[in-house]
Scaffold this active site. Structure first.
Site, PDB file in Angstrom:
ATOM      1  N   ALA A   1       6.484  34.382   3.608  1.00 34.02           N
ATOM      2  CA  ALA A   1       6.861  33.480   4.648  1.00 34.02           C
ATOM      3  C   ALA A   1       6.817  34.209   6.157  1.00 34.02           C
ATOM      4  CB  ALA A   1       8.643  33.606   4.654  1.00 34.02           C
ATOM      5  N   ALA A   2       5.751  34.888   6.341  1.00 32.92           N
ATOM      6  CA  ALA A   2       5.457  35.211   7.592  1.00 32.92           C
ATOM      7  C   ALA A   2       4.928  33.855   8.403  1.00 32.92           C
ATOM      8  CB  ALA A   2       4.222  36.190   7.446  1.00 32.92           C
ATOM      9  N   GLY A   3       4.234  32.950   7.709  1.00 31.82           N
ATOM     10  CA  GLY A   3       3.908  31.588   8.364  1.00 31.82           C
ATOM     11  C   GLY A   3       4.953  31.079   8.618  1.00 31.82           C
ATOM     12  N   ASP A   4       6.108  30.929   7.857  1.00 30.52           N
ATOM     13  CA  ASP A   4       7.319  30.128   7.958  1.00 30.52           C
ATOM     14  C   ASP A   4       8.147  30.715   9.355  1.00 30.52           C
ATOM     15  OD1 ASP A   4       6.772  28.744   5.825  1.00 30.52           O
ATOM     16  OD2 ASP A   4       7.999  29.824   4.414  1.00 30.52           O
TER      17      ASP A   4
HETATM   18  O1  RIB Z   1       6.288  30.399   2.472  1.00 29.96           O
HETATM   19  C1  RIB Z   1       6.913  31.201   1.367  1.00 29.96           C
HETATM   20  C2  RIB Z   1       7.725  30.277   0.673  1.00 29.96           C
HETATM   21  O2  RIB Z   1       6.621  29.639  -0.174  1.00 29.96           O
HETATM   22  C3  RIB Z   1       8.682  30.880  -0.386  1.00 29.96           C
HETATM   23  O3  RIB Z   1       9.801  31.251   0.012  1.00 29.96           O
HETATM   24  C4  RIB Z   1       8.626  30.009  -1.508  1.00 29.96           C
HETATM   25  O4  RIB Z   1       9.783  29.403  -1.991  1.00 29.96           O
HETATM   26  C5  RIB Z   1       7.553  29.006  -1.387  1.00 29.96           C
HETATM   27  O5  RIB Z   1       7.958  27.848  -1.001  1.00 29.96           O
END
Ligand code: RIB
Length: 305
Positions: free
Chosen positions: A247-250
């Site tokens: 999730a670093a990119g998120d």
């Molecule tokens: O970017 C990370 C996410 O990718 C995770 O939380 C997983 O659910 C997938 O969607």
């Protein structure tokens, strides 16, 4: 009205630590197991909400026990969740994730209800897209749905940020309407696989020619690069001990949107996003690794001591 609208996936992440990966047909014993709220859409919404304000998440979940836990995580972080569609008889999205001792992850997503977010449902929330200032999108819901959202947003001057993950090809028509495209290097290559573009400058030129207005290539520990034809910016990543890069990119995308809406310039918004992403890799899990403003400030203050 929400200033930032995120339409995308919500998943329960089933996370197992492992020292190594099994061969085909092999069973190995892993480490700790955890269920952690995730999904690229929900992660980005939570990051934008915790680091900014007035964020709404729109998605789809099943009628199972994962759904209320995912909704609670978003709501506790300050995201509005009044328009999450509950689909009867379908599983909420799930991601099976392994994390190795270096913090690297491998993810398989079973989309479940995320793939039920269809055109009819987007028609119902059309006004939300029209009213928002920024719409933040990823590719864990059907591409046809993304196309429709992009059409509505572009026709109404809602700025579109697209994180093209998981990597897949997109039509030139969609690309021509994107204000900010946030690929990593693999996603950049896949987006341009059918073109002659070979090196970075040819790839960027190709995307700019297709009408993408701003491109931000995220390169993990090597930092980020921004291009829009007039301005080129490089920012290094912060040096941190990576525990889990999930999730670093998120977090980067959510923080970037939160900063952009506060009228910060591109360099300031990128700087904020790089710092928030650095924080996230020092913590385990997806939504469990997203800082609020206070946590991020404390983390940065500790580093400067
Ligand atoms: O970017 C990370 C996410 O990718 C995770 O939380 C997983 O659910 C997938 O969607």
């Amino acid at each position: 009205m929400s200033k930032i609208l995120v339409i995308g996936s919500m998943n329960m992440d089933l996370v197992v630590e492992t020292e190594r990966y099994p061969q085909e047909g092999e069973t190995i014993i892993g480490g700790k197991f955890e269920q952690i709220p995730g999904g690229k859409g929900a992660n980005q919404a939570l990051a934008a909400a915790k680091l900014g304000d007035e964020v709404e998440f729109i998605g789809a979940c099943g009628d199972d026990s994962f759904a209320p836990r995912l909704k609670a995580s978003l709501e506790n972080g300050g995201a509005k969740i009044d328009n999450i569609f509950e689909i009867e008889g379908v599983s909420t999205g799930v991601a099976v994730i392994t994390v190795d001792p270096e913090g690297n992850n491998r993810i398989i997503v079973s989309p479940g209800a995320n793939y039920e977010l269809d055109l009819g449902k987007i028609e119902k929330i059309k006004d939300k897209i029209i009213e928002a200032k920024i719409i933040l999108l990823q590719l864990e819901i059907p591409v046809k749905t993304i196309e429709k959202i992009v059409e509505i947003a572009a026709a109404n001057n809602t700025k579109i940020i697209l994180d093209p993950a998981p990597a897949q090809k997109l039509s030139d028509h969609i690309l021509s309407k994107i204000d900010y495209l946030l690929p990593n290097e693999g996603e950049l290559d896949l987006l341009l696989a059918d073109t002659e573009a070979k090196n970075r400058s040819e790839k960027i030129k190709e995307l700019l020619n297709k009408g993408v207005k701003n491109i931000i290539v995220t390169e993990g520990e090597r930092g980020v690069n921004f291009y829009n034809g007039q301005e080129t910016i490089h920012l290094d990543s912060l040096e941190v001990k990576a525990v889990d890069t999930t999730a670093a990119g998120d977090v980067f995308a959510g923080a970037f949107a939160a900063s952009l809406i506060e009228e910060k310039n591109h360099k300031q918004a990128l700087d904020f996003a790089v710092k928030a992403a650095a924080y996230s890799v020092t913590k385990r899990g997806a939504q469990s690794s997203i800082p609020d403003k206070k946590e991020l400030n404390e983390f940065l203050a500790e580093r400067s001591n």
